[in-house]
Write an enzyme that holds these catalytic residues in place. Sequence first.
Site, mmCIF file in Angstrom:
data_model
loop_
_atom_site.group_PDB
_atom_site.id
_atom_site.type_symbol
_atom_site.label_atom_id
_atom_site.label_comp_id
_atom_site.label_asym_id
_atom_site.label_seq_id
_atom_site.Cartn_x
_atom_site.Cartn_y
_atom_site.Cartn_z
ATOM 1 N N ASN A 10 0.855 -1.190 0.000
ATOM 2 C CA ASN A 10 0.000 0.000 0.000
ATOM 3 C C ASN A 10 0.887 1.235 0.000
ATOM 4 O OD1 ASN A 10 -1.956 1.955 0.349
ATOM 5 N ND2 ASN A 10 -2.365 1.451 2.498
ATOM 6 N N TRP A 11 0.970 1.893 -1.166
ATOM 7 C CA TRP A 11 1.852 3.052 -1.293
ATOM 8 C C TRP A 11 1.291 4.296 -0.609
ATOM 9 C CZ3 TRP A 11 3.251 2.786 -7.250
ATOM 10 C CH2 TRP A 11 3.982 1.611 -7.486
ATOM 11 N N LYS A 12 0.029 4.261 -0.230
ATOM 12 C CA LYS A 12 -0.648 5.411 0.391
ATOM 13 C C LYS A 12 -0.460 6.649 -0.496
ATOM 14 C CE LYS A 12 -0.333 3.239 4.891
ATOM 15 N NZ LYS A 12 -0.215 3.410 6.351
ATOM 16 N N HIS A 96 -9.711 0.824 5.032
ATOM 17 C CA HIS A 96 -8.410 0.950 5.693
ATOM 18 C C HIS A 96 -8.580 1.832 6.928
ATOM 19 C CE1 HIS A 96 -4.268 2.245 6.428
ATOM 20 N NE2 HIS A 96 -3.874 1.197 5.718
ATOM 21 N N GLU A 98 -7.054 4.234 8.073
ATOM 22 C CA GLU A 98 -6.961 5.672 7.826
ATOM 23 C C GLU A 98 -8.245 6.212 7.215
ATOM 24 O OE1 GLU A 98 -2.173 5.195 7.252
ATOM 25 O OE2 GLU A 98 -3.417 5.540 5.482
ATOM 26 N N GLU A 168 -5.603 -5.029 10.795
ATOM 27 C CA GLU A 168 -4.698 -3.918 11.077
ATOM 28 C C GLU A 168 -4.886 -3.437 12.512
ATOM 29 O OE1 GLU A 168 -4.546 -1.032 7.364
ATOM 30 O OE2 GLU A 168 -6.513 -1.085 8.290
ATOM 31 N N GLY A 174 2.430 2.505 11.163
ATOM 32 C CA GLY A 174 3.298 3.673 11.059
ATOM 33 C C GLY A 174 3.918 4.104 12.370
ATOM 34 N N SER A 214 3.135 -2.169 10.420
ATOM 35 C CA SER A 214 4.592 -2.047 10.519
ATOM 36 C C SER A 214 5.314 -3.342 10.145
ATOM 37 C CB SER A 214 4.997 -1.593 11.933
ATOM 38 O OG SER A 214 4.516 -0.298 12.203
ATOM 39 N N GLY A 235 2.875 -1.178 4.450
ATOM 40 C CA GLY A 235 2.818 0.254 4.221
ATOM 41 C C GLY A 235 4.160 0.819 3.811
ATOM 42 N N GLY A 236 4.840 1.472 4.740
ATOM 43 C CA GLY A 236 6.089 2.173 4.435
ATOM 44 C C GLY A 236 7.145 1.311 3.774
#
Length: 251
Positions: A10-12, A96, A98, A168, A174, A214, A235-236
């Site tokens: 997931n590049w967000k 998600h 977010e 999640e 994050g 994470s 994610g990151g």
Amino acid sequence: MARTTIIAGNWKMNLLPDDAWELVAGLKEELVLKANLEVAVFPQSPLLPLVSGWLDGSFITYGAQNSSQHDSGAFTGEVSPLLLRTLGCKYSLVGHSERRELFGETNETVAAKAKALLAVGIKPIVCVGESLEEREAGSHIEKITNQIKAVFASLEPEDYKDLVFAYEPIWAIGTGKTATADQANEIHKVIRGQIKESVCEQIANSTSILYGGSVKGSNAKEILGQSDVDGVLVGGASLQLEDFTKIVQSF
């Protein structure tokens, strides 16, 4: 029949076209197709036509980060599931954390989006999870099961087999914190149990459930080794070629 393992990046709201192309080119060079494994990337929606072309002929697939519950109409700023299908998306994230936390998406909204995606042949990856406060208060199981129940209540039986879930823990997204592999597997068992209760054992046993929170190259192998973890939502680390490659190679 073994469940499909899905490793999703997931590049967000990250990566401009040049950086996205460099990452995709690197993934195509580094990753090797493995049996029962799917690798998917989830770029920002304006990048989807580019990513589609870059991945042409590759085993790597792609999806959207979000979708409207409406096929068309006066919904400024939304992206329709029909357009996502036209762009070749196999998956779309739904609900998600977010989206739920920052944009106020309710269980009912998430369920409606999942239903709209399934109607056009896109598989929703339905995200569920709890905050640290909810976990500490002991209400996290109820929250997660209610999120799952809302989705199944909106669907027809023929759609059940095309759902994917992602757990999640919001407190591990994050933050650098990660649920232990045992904690992740415990909740995955709860999710599978709720699918069994909502539908049937066969669907529960065949549904892929991903872990997101994470995930890094250093912890992916242990997480993916758990009995009820069928992949990861990254994610990151999915923005870093070396780390994402290491995660995929952990399978």
